[in-house]
Each structure stands twice: as C-alpha cells, then as structure tokens.
Design an enzyme around this catalytic site. Structure first.
Site, PDB file in Angstrom:
ATOM      1  CD  GLU A 158      48.770  45.429  41.942  1.00 31.58           C
ATOM      2  OE1 GLU A 158      49.996  44.935  41.237  1.00 31.58           O
ATOM      3  OE2 GLU A 158      48.668  45.639  43.115  1.00 31.58           O
ATOM      4  CB  CYS A 263      43.737  42.679  46.083  1.00 27.69           C
ATOM      5  SG  CYS A 263      45.034  44.346  45.570  1.00 27.69           S
TER       6      CYS A 263
HETATM    7  C1  UGA Z   1      41.863  43.341  42.397  1.00 23.40           C
HETATM    8  C2  UGA Z   1      40.024  43.550  42.228  1.00 23.40           C
HETATM    9  O1  UGA Z   1      40.052  43.176  41.104  1.00 23.40           O
HETATM   10  C3  UGA Z   1      39.873  45.196  41.692  1.00 23.40           C
HETATM   11  O2  UGA Z   1      38.805  45.678  41.656  1.00 23.40           O
HETATM   12  C4  UGA Z   1      39.996  45.005  43.451  1.00 23.40           C
HETATM   13  O3  UGA Z   1      40.250  47.888  43.028  1.00 23.40           O
HETATM   14  C5  UGA Z   1      42.168  45.570  43.952  1.00 23.40           C
HETATM   15  O4  UGA Z   1      42.041  44.319  43.390  1.00 23.40           O
HETATM   16  C6  UGA Z   1      41.947  45.643  45.240  1.00 23.40           C
HETATM   17  O5  UGA Z   1      41.385  45.423  45.991  1.00 23.40           O
HETATM   18  O6  UGA Z   1      42.570  46.697  45.021  1.00 23.40           O
HETATM   19  P1  UGA Z   1      43.428  43.054  41.097  1.00 23.40           P
HETATM   20  O7  UGA Z   1      44.466  42.171  42.349  1.00 23.40           O
HETATM   21  O8  UGA Z   1      44.529  44.314  40.392  1.00 23.40           O
HETATM   22  O9  UGA Z   1      42.190  43.828  41.537  1.00 23.40           O
HETATM   23  O10 UGA Z   1      43.728  41.719  40.110  1.00 23.40           O
HETATM   24  P2  UGA Z   1      42.760  41.444  39.317  1.00 23.40           P
HETATM   25  O11 UGA Z   1      42.506  40.910  37.989  1.00 23.40           O
HETATM   26  O12 UGA Z   1      40.953  40.949  40.529  1.00 23.40           O
HETATM   27  O13 UGA Z   1      43.654  39.483  39.748  1.00 23.40           O
HETATM   28  C7  UGA Z   1      43.429  39.235  40.665  1.00 23.40           C
HETATM   29  C8  UGA Z   1      44.206  37.769  40.485  1.00 23.40           C
HETATM   30  O14 UGA Z   1      42.866  36.612  39.887  1.00 23.40           O
HETATM   31  C9  UGA Z   1      45.549  37.282  40.206  1.00 23.40           C
HETATM   32  O15 UGA Z   1      46.041  36.075  40.884  1.00 23.40           O
HETATM   33  C10 UGA Z   1      44.704  37.158  38.672  1.00 23.40           C
HETATM   34  O16 UGA Z   1      45.532  36.062  37.866  1.00 23.40           O
HETATM   35  C11 UGA Z   1      43.391  36.071  39.204  1.00 23.40           C
HETATM   36  N1  UGA Z   1      42.484  35.468  38.479  1.00 23.40           N
HETATM   37  C12 UGA Z   1      41.341  36.793  37.504  1.00 23.40           C
HETATM   38  C13 UGA Z   1      42.565  34.751  37.751  1.00 23.40           C
HETATM   39  O17 UGA Z   1      43.151  33.060  37.803  1.00 23.40           O
HETATM   40  N2  UGA Z   1      41.131  33.900  37.063  1.00 23.40           N
HETATM   41  C14 UGA Z   1      40.073  34.973  36.587  1.00 23.40           C
HETATM   42  O18 UGA Z   1      39.438  34.767  35.954  1.00 23.40           O
HETATM   43  C15 UGA Z   1      40.845  35.811  36.587  1.00 23.40           C
END
Ligand code: UGA
Length: 438
Positions: A158, A263
């Site tokens: 997203e 997700c």
């Molecule tokens: C995630 C995956 O990254 C996508 O590849 C996948 O397509 C998607 O889920 C899905 O299944 O539809 P998304 O949920 O949009 O994407 O967000 P992310 O950027 O992955 O972040 C997820 C969570 O992890 C957030 O709460 C973010 O703050 C947290 N996060 C991310 C951390 O706490 N540390 C990090 O280093 C990275």
C-alpha cells in the site's frame, strides 16, 4: 486482452488501472454501488499515490470501465481476476466466503463453450484454488463451460502499489494448465522481470511464505532492539551492519512498535493455522507473532514507566495513526491500538496524521481526542510527544523550535525517526526503540 477484475479494493483497483495502462481492455466489478459510482466520477474509494490520476486517464481513454453488472463483467473478460478481500475470522483463519461467492457468480455468468481463465489474486491458503474451481462449476450448474484456474498472488505494498506493479521483483503464476499459464504470461511479458511458473499450491504458498518471512525479519530486528536496550548497543547501527550483508539486505530491518496492516498480521496467523491443520507446529511463526504483540506493550511501558499507569492528568501529542506511512489505512494499525491504550489509561490526545484522519475519526470518535490540522499543532501544551507512524514529514520537523511549545520536552519515538543525540542537544528527553541513548 480483455480483462475482468472482481473487487475494487487496493489489489483490484490498482491492478485493473495498471492493466489498462498497459493497453488492455479492463472491466472492474464491485457489488457495492457506491464504490462504482465514486470510481466512475473519478473519486477513489481508497487513498493511493497516483491512483486517481491513472484511473481518470484510462477511463477517458476508454480502456477502463467500472460496473456493478456481474453478467456483463464476466462475459467481458478472457481472463477474470478475483481480487476480493480475505479478512481473518475470529479463529485467525482466512475468511474465504467472498472468494467462493465470487467464484460461484463467475460460474453462473460464464458463457458456454468459450475458454476463460479464472485467476485468484486474493491471498488464499494453500489448496483454496482447487475449491475455487469447484465453486465455479457449482455456479455454472449444468452449463458446459471451459475454464482453468490460476493462482497469481500479488506483492503490492500500500502507498507504492502503482510503482510496485510496474517494477515488481517477480511475477508468480501457478496452474496445472500450461495453456492458462501462457495466457497469463501474455499480460506480464513486457515487464523486465522473472516470471515464476509453478503449480497451484506452490504459487499460493509463495505469497504466505514471503509475507511471513518479511514479518519475521521485522520481529527479529525488534527482538534485537530489546537486547540493544539492555546492553547499550544501538539498533540502527546493528541493522545497518547486518543489512550490508547482501544475503540479509537492508530492507525491513527498521525496529519499531511492531508490524500491522491488513496483510502481515492476517497472513502470518493464517499460515500458522495452515501448518497446524497439516499437523505441523510452526514454532518460529508463533515466536514472530508473540514478539510483535510484546513490542507494542514494551513501547507503552516506556510511557507508563515515566508517568505511571493512570494518565488522566496527561495530554499527549500523537503523530501518526496509519499502519505505516503513505497510506490512509488504519486496519490493524499498531498506532491506532496504542492511541486506544493511552486513552484507555485516561490520557487526552492531540492527534495528526497526513492522510488517515478520516479513518481515525471513524474508529476513535471524539472522546478525549482532538484532531489537529497539522503536525505542528500537536506540540501545543502537551506533556509528551508520541510518534507512531513512519511518515517522513515527521522526521524533518523543526524539533528545536516546536518542542518549546510543549509543557515538557519529552518525546517517545516509536519509529526511530529522530536521532537521540540531536534531541539531547535541544534539551529533549528522548525515548526511541533500541537506541543507545533511549
Ligand atoms: C505487505 C507486503 O510488503 C507486500 O509485498 C504485500 O503484497 C502486502 O503486504 C500484501 O500482502 O498485500 P503492506 O501491508 O502494504 O505490504 O505494508 P508493508 O510496507 O509491508 O508494512 C507492513 C507493516 O510492517 C507496517 O506496519 C510497517 O510499519 C511495518 N514495518 C515495515 C516495520 O515495522 N519495519 C520495517 O522495517 C518494515
């Protein structure tokens, strides 16, 4: 190629718009009239960078049509993508009722003796696509239909989903039919990326394995942050030193308040459940989920340790409520949960998020919460500042100046956006996650 998309959530709407941009004739269906009306008017039901402009353009160019007419939509597509939601039910399993409803409706309207490919983009547990096939047949009844099923999981994030769709690291397509896979490859072949052709089950599992691995990476660095806090090491330095190893890589090593969103929490739980259903106890995943839950509590404890558990005489400025930056989405947002915990302990909150204010209001209401119209406004006469979402604009505020507006210069930074030394220089009592001076 003529493409139909069932479901206009993040995945459906973005995929449909991007396919149309690639030159295909796309018809997007949703059963919710209001959503389709909005899309037709060029107003997006979701916030996603660049989506409104893209949909507006492809609609004007005549390659993107939004409809609520199931028959018309199913008749249109040589390839029909199922992009409906698969939320968690109370037991943590993926709720597949929308997927099967869509499959049955597709079967109902599939024209006779005209080959079609039904593709699942929604995240579904291993072996679901075999049931999708059965649901399509059930919907068709005695009609003679000719179709194959393909799993084509989505890896869009997203906030950056249009960029991701055009720059994906790989495309995964799984089916027992080579004919169907060839057809799917047609859509993606112009992308300079590897296309992984595989069986149905492997494609389905790749999606869960990828999301669970990324969640594991986050929980791992969050656990490391705990050791940092107990030893005087700095988690940012540790993550940098680890991430430069190409086998590890620097991404998803930002320690924080835990992962959220629609997700990761759902997919990690669903994969754990799949493993249990197959008589395997996936202990590592249990640890990942536990660590994620604990990480949020550890952060709240920093606030309780400073002020006690009764916060009724405190007002906090809160920056961020979306589950991550660049989105208005608050589903399973750890930031939102923390706001609720603080309010539950009696605190008053002055809240700002660059995109998620509307969704925050829907979820939090007005009790004890003041919704501010800028980042700067949350600093006025608050006892402490709490940063909960990693919006880049929060990192570049003038803290030296803005913290002078606070009752006390105290900052709890749940996303490590700020540097402890910089904060100390301007007289701020700073609490980060796993930082050497926390
Ligand atoms: C995630 C995956 O990254 C996508 O590849 C996948 O397509 C998607 O889920 C899905 O299944 O539809 P998304 O949920 O949009 O994407 O967000 P992310 O950027 O992955 O972040 C997820 C969570 O992890 C957030 O709460 C973010 O703050 C947290 N996060 C991310 C951390 O706490 N540390 C990090 O280093 C990275």
């Amino acid at each position: 190629m003529k493409i139909t998309i069932i479901g206009t959530g993040y995945v459906g709407l973005v995929s449909g718009a991007v396919f149309a941009d690639w030159g295909h004739e796309v018809m997007c269906l949703d059963i919710v009239d209001k959503k389709i009306e909005m899309i037709k008017k060029g107003v997006m039901p979701i916030y996603e960078e660049g989506l409104e402009e893209l949909v507006d353009r492809v609609q004007k160019e005549g390659r993107f049509v939004a409809t609520t007419d199931y028959k018309k939509a199913v008749e249109h597509g040589e390839i029909i993508f199922i992009c409906v939601g698969t939320p968690s039910n109370e037991s943590g399993a993926a709720d597949l009722s929308y997927v099967f409803k869509a499959s049955e409706s597709i079967g109902k309207y599939l024209p006779e003796n005209d080959y079609r490919v039904v593709v699942t983009k929604s995240t579904v547990p291993v072996n679901t696509n075999n049931s999708v096939k059965e649901s399509v047949k059930k919907g068709a009844g005695s009609k003679k239909i000719d179709f194959d099923v393909v799993s084509n999981p989505e890896f869009l994030r997203e906030g950056t989903s249009i960029y991701d769709a055009n720059n994906t690291d790989r495309v995964v397509i799984g089916s027992s039919s080579e004919k169907a896979l060839d057809k799917l490859e047609e859509i993606y072949k112009h992308l300079e990326t590897e296309i992984v052709r595989t069986d149905l089950q492997s494609a389905e599992l790749i999606k869960y394995a990828a999301n669970a691995f990324l969640a594991t990476k986050i929980s791992f660095i969050n656990e490391i942050s705990q050791i940092c806090e107990r030893t005087g090491a700095d988690v940012k330095a540790v993550a940098r030193g680890m991430g430069l190893d190409k086998r590890i890589g620097p991404k998803f090593l930002n320690a924080g308040i835990g992962y959220g969103g629609s997700c990761f929490p759902k997919d990690v739980e669903a994969l754990y459940r799949t493993s249990s259903q197959n008589f395997y106890d996936f202990r590592l995943l249990r640890g990942v989920m536990d660590a994620n839950e604990r990480q949020k509590i550890y952060f709240v404890e920093k606030i309780w340790n400073k002020y006690g558990e009764n916060l009724s005489d405190k007002t906090f400025g809160v920056l961020g409520v979306a589950f991550k930056n660049d989105t208005d989405d608050v589903r399973k947002s750890v930031a939102l949960e923390i706001v609720k915990i603080l309010r539950g302990a009696g605190a008053h909150i002055k809240l700002y998020d660059p995109a998620a204010m509307k969704n925050a209001k829907k979820s939090l209401g007005n009790d004890y919460i003041s919704y501010m119209d800028s980042s700067e406004a949350v600093f006025d006469e608050v006892d402490a500042l709490v940063i909960l979402t990693e919006w880049q604009e929060f990192a570049s505020l003038d803290y030296a100046d803005l913290t002078t507006r606070m009752n006390d210069k105290v900052v709890f930074d749940g996303r490590n956006l700020l540097e402890p030394e910089e904060m100390q220089k301007v007289g701020v009592e700073y609490y980060g996650i796993g930082r050497s001076k926390h």
